[in-house]
Enzyme design. Structure first.
Site, short mmCIF file in Angstrom:
data_model
loop_
_atom_site.label_atom_id
_atom_site.label_comp_id
_atom_site.label_asym_id
_atom_site.label_seq_id
_atom_site.Cartn_x
_atom_site.Cartn_y
_atom_site.Cartn_z
N THR A 107 0.79 -1.03 -0.11
CA THR A 107 -0.05 -0.04 0.04
C THR A 107 0.97 1.35 -0.16
OG1 THR A 107 -1.80 1.08 1.14
CG2 THR A 107 -0.21 0.18 2.35
N HIS A 108 0.36 2.21 -0.48
CA HIS A 108 0.99 3.68 -0.56
C HIS A 108 0.22 4.74 0.31
CE1 HIS A 108 4.12 2.73 -3.21
NE2 HIS A 108 3.23 2.53 -4.45
N GLN A 230 20.75 -4.38 -10.25
CA GLN A 230 20.88 -5.28 -11.60
C GLN A 230 19.89 -6.36 -11.73
OE1 GLN A 230 22.55 -2.71 -13.19
NE2 GLN A 230 21.43 -4.03 -15.07
#
Length: 295
Positions: A107-108, A230
Protein backbone atom coordinates in the site's frame (compact mmCIF):
# COMPACT_ATOMS: atom_id res chain seq x y z
CA UNK A 1 1.11 25.43 -15.79
CA UNK A 2 -2.53 26.58 -15.61
CA UNK A 3 -3.47 24.80 -18.84
CA UNK A 4 -2.57 21.46 -17.27
CA UNK A 5 -4.79 21.95 -14.22
CA UNK A 6 -8.21 20.83 -15.53
CA UNK A 7 -6.72 17.69 -17.06
CA UNK A 8 -4.73 17.02 -13.89
CA UNK A 9 -7.74 17.31 -11.59
CA UNK A 10 -9.89 15.16 -13.84
CA UNK A 11 -7.59 12.26 -12.94
CA UNK A 12 -6.70 13.16 -9.35
CA UNK A 13 -9.00 14.46 -6.64
CA UNK A 14 -8.84 15.49 -3.01
CA UNK A 15 -10.04 12.61 -0.84
CA UNK A 16 -10.15 13.05 2.95
CA UNK A 17 -7.35 15.56 2.72
CA UNK A 18 -5.15 13.48 0.39
CA UNK A 19 -4.86 13.82 -3.40
CA UNK A 20 -5.75 10.42 -4.86
CA UNK A 21 -6.30 8.72 -8.20
CA UNK A 22 -10.08 9.00 -8.68
CA UNK A 23 -10.25 5.44 -10.02
CA UNK A 24 -8.99 4.21 -6.64
CA UNK A 25 -11.49 6.19 -4.55
CA UNK A 26 -14.50 5.37 -6.76
CA UNK A 27 -14.92 2.04 -4.94
CA UNK A 28 -13.52 3.19 -1.61
CA UNK A 29 -16.05 1.22 0.42
CA UNK A 30 -14.31 -1.97 -0.76
CA UNK A 31 -11.03 -0.67 0.68
CA UNK A 32 -12.56 0.60 3.90
CA UNK A 33 -14.44 -2.63 4.58
CA UNK A 34 -11.45 -4.86 3.76
CA UNK A 35 -11.00 -7.63 6.32
CA UNK A 36 -7.43 -8.15 7.42
CA UNK A 37 -6.17 -11.45 8.79
CA UNK A 38 -3.93 -11.52 11.88
CA UNK A 39 -0.99 -12.92 9.89
CA UNK A 40 -1.20 -10.30 7.12
CA UNK A 41 1.95 -8.26 6.61
CA UNK A 42 1.59 -4.70 5.33
CA UNK A 43 4.38 -3.08 3.32
CA UNK A 44 3.67 0.66 3.25
CA UNK A 45 5.61 3.36 1.42
CA UNK A 46 5.17 6.75 -0.13
CA UNK A 47 5.46 6.13 -3.90
CA UNK A 48 8.96 5.73 -5.35
CA UNK A 49 10.63 4.94 -2.05
CA UNK A 50 11.89 1.42 -2.82
CA UNK A 51 8.59 -0.46 -2.57
CA UNK A 52 9.45 -3.14 -5.13
CA UNK A 53 12.90 -3.68 -3.63
CA UNK A 54 11.74 -4.24 -0.06
CA UNK A 55 8.75 -6.28 -1.31
CA UNK A 56 11.04 -8.71 -3.12
CA UNK A 57 13.32 -8.97 -0.06
CA UNK A 58 10.31 -9.79 2.13
CA UNK A 59 8.93 -12.29 -0.40
CA UNK A 60 12.32 -14.02 -0.47
CA UNK A 61 12.23 -14.28 3.33
CA UNK A 62 8.75 -15.82 3.15
CA UNK A 63 9.92 -18.31 0.51
CA UNK A 64 13.09 -19.12 2.49
CA UNK A 65 15.37 -17.90 -0.29
CA UNK A 66 13.80 -19.96 -3.09
CA UNK A 67 14.54 -17.82 -6.16
CA UNK A 68 12.40 -19.95 -8.50
CA UNK A 69 9.29 -19.42 -6.36
CA UNK A 70 9.94 -15.68 -6.56
CA UNK A 71 10.01 -15.84 -10.34
CA UNK A 72 6.75 -17.78 -10.73
CA UNK A 73 4.67 -14.64 -11.19
CA UNK A 74 4.99 -10.86 -11.46
CA UNK A 75 5.49 -9.11 -8.14
CA UNK A 76 2.24 -7.16 -8.54
CA UNK A 77 0.39 -10.49 -8.49
CA UNK A 78 2.44 -12.05 -5.69
CA UNK A 79 2.06 -8.96 -3.50
CA UNK A 80 -1.21 -7.23 -4.45
CA UNK A 81 -1.51 -3.45 -4.28
CA UNK A 82 -4.37 -2.97 -1.82
CA UNK A 83 -6.10 0.22 -3.01
CA UNK A 84 -5.23 -0.10 -6.71
CA UNK A 85 -8.36 -0.23 -8.85
CA UNK A 86 -9.06 0.34 -12.50
CA UNK A 87 -12.59 -0.91 -12.97
CA UNK A 88 -12.23 -4.64 -13.70
CA UNK A 89 -8.71 -4.49 -15.14
CA UNK A 90 -6.94 -4.21 -11.79
CA UNK A 91 -8.51 -4.90 -8.42
CA UNK A 92 -6.11 -5.19 -5.49
CA UNK A 93 -8.87 -6.01 -3.00
CA UNK A 94 -10.16 -8.90 -5.13
CA UNK A 95 -6.61 -10.25 -5.56
CA UNK A 96 -6.00 -10.14 -1.82
CA UNK A 97 -9.29 -11.85 -0.96
CA UNK A 98 -8.29 -14.74 -3.21
CA UNK A 99 -4.83 -15.11 -1.64
CA UNK A 100 -4.07 -17.82 0.86
CA UNK A 101 -2.50 -16.84 4.17
CA UNK A 102 -0.04 -15.48 5.00
CA UNK A 103 -0.63 -12.53 2.70
CA UNK A 104 1.76 -9.69 1.95
CA UNK A 105 -0.08 -6.44 1.25
CA UNK A 106 1.38 -3.48 -0.64
CA UNK A 107 0.00 0.00 0.00
CA UNK A 108 0.93 3.65 -0.44
CA UNK A 109 -1.80 4.82 1.92
CA UNK A 110 -1.14 7.09 4.89
CA UNK A 111 -2.18 5.50 8.21
CA UNK A 112 -5.49 7.39 8.38
CA UNK A 113 -6.68 5.81 5.10
CA UNK A 114 -5.48 2.27 5.83
CA UNK A 115 -8.43 -0.07 6.52
CA UNK A 116 -9.11 -0.13 10.27
CA UNK A 117 -9.09 -3.92 10.22
CA UNK A 118 -5.27 -3.98 9.93
CA UNK A 119 -4.96 -2.05 13.21
CA UNK A 120 -7.70 -4.09 14.91
CA UNK A 121 -5.98 -7.37 13.98
CA UNK A 122 -2.63 -5.96 15.17
CA UNK A 123 -0.96 -6.88 11.87
CA UNK A 124 2.76 -6.37 11.43
CA UNK A 125 3.71 -3.50 9.15
CA UNK A 126 6.90 -2.35 7.46
CA UNK A 127 7.24 1.27 6.40
CA UNK A 128 10.10 2.13 4.05
CA UNK A 129 10.90 5.77 3.42
CA UNK A 130 13.37 7.60 1.21
CA UNK A 131 14.70 11.15 1.21
CA UNK A 132 12.27 13.65 -0.30
CA UNK A 133 14.51 14.97 -3.07
CA UNK A 134 15.26 11.56 -4.57
CA UNK A 135 11.59 10.61 -4.21
CA UNK A 136 10.61 13.74 -6.16
CA UNK A 137 13.01 12.89 -9.00
CA UNK A 138 11.91 9.26 -9.19
CA UNK A 139 8.22 10.21 -8.95
CA UNK A 140 8.59 12.68 -11.82
CA UNK A 141 9.96 10.01 -14.17
CA UNK A 142 7.35 7.52 -12.99
CA UNK A 143 4.47 9.89 -13.80
CA UNK A 144 5.95 10.49 -17.24
CA UNK A 145 5.64 6.79 -18.10
CA UNK A 146 2.17 6.09 -16.68
CA UNK A 147 0.10 6.48 -19.82
CA UNK A 148 -3.21 7.27 -18.09
CA UNK A 149 -1.72 10.16 -16.08
CA UNK A 150 -1.37 13.74 -17.35
CA UNK A 151 2.13 14.78 -18.37
CA UNK A 152 3.78 16.36 -15.29
CA UNK A 153 5.33 19.08 -17.52
CA UNK A 154 8.71 20.39 -16.38
CA UNK A 155 10.55 19.02 -13.36
CA UNK A 156 10.36 22.43 -11.64
CA UNK A 157 6.56 22.51 -12.07
CA UNK A 158 6.31 19.01 -10.67
CA UNK A 159 8.43 19.91 -7.62
CA UNK A 160 6.09 22.83 -6.88
CA UNK A 161 3.17 20.38 -6.84
CA UNK A 162 5.21 17.93 -4.74
CA UNK A 163 5.95 20.60 -2.12
CA UNK A 164 2.25 21.52 -1.90
CA UNK A 165 1.14 17.88 -1.63
CA UNK A 166 -0.63 18.14 -5.00
CA UNK A 167 0.65 14.79 -6.25
CA UNK A 168 -0.93 11.32 -5.93
CA UNK A 169 -0.93 10.26 -2.24
CA UNK A 170 -0.54 13.86 -1.16
CA UNK A 171 2.14 15.35 1.02
CA UNK A 172 5.37 13.36 1.44
CA UNK A 173 5.89 15.23 4.71
CA UNK A 174 2.51 14.28 6.18
CA UNK A 175 2.91 10.67 5.01
CA UNK A 176 6.33 10.21 6.60
CA UNK A 177 5.39 11.98 9.84
CA UNK A 178 2.20 9.96 10.27
CA UNK A 179 3.98 6.63 9.75
CA UNK A 180 6.86 7.75 12.02
CA UNK A 181 4.27 8.34 14.75
CA UNK A 182 2.78 4.87 14.14
CA UNK A 183 6.22 3.26 14.44
CA UNK A 184 6.11 3.83 18.21
CA UNK A 185 4.13 0.58 18.06
CA UNK A 186 6.60 -2.33 18.02
CA UNK A 187 4.46 -4.04 15.34
CA UNK A 188 5.48 -1.28 12.89
CA UNK A 189 9.06 -1.38 11.58
CA UNK A 190 10.26 1.97 10.18
CA UNK A 191 13.07 1.63 7.66
CA UNK A 192 15.14 3.86 5.40
CA UNK A 193 16.02 3.29 1.74
CA UNK A 194 19.38 4.95 2.44
CA UNK A 195 20.13 2.39 5.17
CA UNK A 196 19.40 -0.43 2.73
CA UNK A 197 21.78 1.08 0.16
CA UNK A 198 24.44 1.59 2.82
CA UNK A 199 24.34 -1.89 4.36
CA UNK A 200 21.85 -4.28 2.81
CA UNK A 201 23.07 -7.22 4.91
CA UNK A 202 22.30 -5.42 8.17
CA UNK A 203 18.85 -4.38 6.94
CA UNK A 204 17.95 -7.85 5.61
CA UNK A 205 18.84 -9.37 8.99
CA UNK A 206 16.67 -6.70 10.66
CA UNK A 207 13.74 -7.71 8.44
CA UNK A 208 14.24 -11.44 9.03
CA UNK A 209 14.25 -10.89 12.78
CA UNK A 210 11.19 -8.62 12.65
CA UNK A 211 9.37 -11.37 10.74
CA UNK A 212 10.47 -13.85 13.42
CA UNK A 213 12.47 -16.05 11.08
CA UNK A 214 15.98 -17.35 11.64
CA UNK A 215 18.67 -15.47 9.72
CA UNK A 216 21.26 -17.84 8.25
CA UNK A 217 24.29 -16.56 6.34
CA UNK A 218 23.20 -18.61 3.33
CA UNK A 219 19.68 -17.15 3.29
CA UNK A 220 20.97 -13.59 3.66
CA UNK A 221 23.50 -14.11 0.85
CA UNK A 222 20.82 -15.47 -1.48
CA UNK A 223 18.50 -12.56 -0.75
CA UNK A 224 21.24 -9.98 -1.34
CA UNK A 225 22.20 -11.61 -4.63
CA UNK A 226 18.63 -11.93 -5.93
CA UNK A 227 17.49 -8.43 -4.91
CA UNK A 228 20.43 -6.38 -6.18
CA UNK A 229 19.34 -3.49 -8.41
CA UNK A 230 20.81 -5.04 -11.55
CA UNK A 231 19.23 -8.46 -10.88
CA UNK A 232 15.82 -6.89 -10.31
CA UNK A 233 16.14 -4.59 -13.33
CA UNK A 234 16.77 -7.65 -15.52
CA UNK A 235 14.11 -9.81 -13.86
CA UNK A 236 10.72 -9.76 -15.69
CA UNK A 237 8.91 -10.65 -12.47
CA UNK A 238 10.14 -7.46 -10.75
CA UNK A 239 10.84 -4.92 -13.50
CA UNK A 240 7.18 -4.45 -14.49
CA UNK A 241 7.76 -5.42 -18.12
CA UNK A 242 4.84 -7.83 -17.61
CA UNK A 243 2.62 -4.75 -17.26
CA UNK A 244 0.99 -3.90 -20.62
CA UNK A 245 2.67 -1.03 -22.50
CA UNK A 246 -0.63 0.82 -22.76
CA UNK A 247 -0.48 1.21 -18.96
CA UNK A 248 3.26 1.73 -18.45
CA UNK A 249 5.42 3.00 -21.28
CA UNK A 250 8.93 2.01 -20.26
CA UNK A 251 10.32 3.47 -23.47
CA UNK A 252 9.67 6.87 -21.88
CA UNK A 253 11.39 5.92 -18.63
CA UNK A 254 12.21 2.47 -17.24
CA UNK A 255 10.37 1.41 -14.08
CA UNK A 256 13.72 0.49 -12.51
CA UNK A 257 15.61 3.64 -13.43
CA UNK A 258 18.75 4.22 -11.33
CA UNK A 259 18.17 3.11 -7.74
CA UNK A 260 20.80 5.45 -6.33
CA UNK A 261 21.03 8.07 -3.59
CA UNK A 262 21.71 11.67 -4.52
CA UNK A 263 20.40 11.67 -8.10
CA UNK A 264 18.51 14.83 -7.09
CA UNK A 265 21.78 16.75 -7.58
CA UNK A 266 21.42 16.15 -11.33
CA UNK A 267 17.90 17.62 -11.41
CA UNK A 268 17.49 20.45 -8.89
CA UNK A 269 18.74 23.84 -10.13
CA UNK A 270 20.29 25.92 -7.32
CA UNK A 271 17.32 28.25 -6.82
CA UNK A 272 14.84 25.36 -6.71
CA UNK A 273 17.03 23.45 -4.28
CA UNK A 274 17.18 26.45 -1.94
CA UNK A 275 13.40 26.87 -2.02
CA UNK A 276 12.91 23.16 -1.47
CA UNK A 277 15.34 23.11 1.47
CA UNK A 278 13.61 26.06 3.14
CA UNK A 279 10.18 24.49 2.67
CA UNK A 280 11.49 21.13 3.91
CA UNK A 281 12.89 22.75 7.06
CA UNK A 282 9.51 24.32 7.84
CA UNK A 283 7.57 21.12 7.18
CA UNK A 284 9.87 18.86 9.20
CA UNK A 285 10.84 21.21 12.05
CA UNK A 286 8.78 19.40 14.69
CA UNK A 287 9.61 15.89 13.50
CA UNK A 288 12.42 13.85 15.04
CA UNK A 289 12.95 11.61 12.01
CA UNK A 290 16.16 12.48 10.17
CA UNK A 291 16.94 11.75 6.51
CA UNK A 292 20.19 11.54 4.63
CA UNK A 293 20.15 13.24 1.24
CA UNK A 294 23.43 11.55 0.30
CA UNK A 295 25.73 8.84 1.61
Amino acid sequence: METSMPEYYEVFGEFRGVLMDKRFTKYWEDVEMFLARPDDLVIATYPKSGTTWISEVVYMIYKEGDVEKCKEDAIFNRIPYLECRNEDLINGIKQLKEKESPRIVKTHLPPKLLPASFWEKNCKMIYLCRNAKDVAVSYYYFLLMITSYPNPKSFSEFVEKFMQGQVPYGSWYDHVKAWWEKSKNSRVLFMFYEDMKEDIRREVVKLIEFLERKPSAELVDRIIQHTSFQEMKNNPSTNYTMMPEEMMNQKVSPFMRKGIIGDWKNHFPEALRERFDEHYKQQMKDCTVKFRMEL
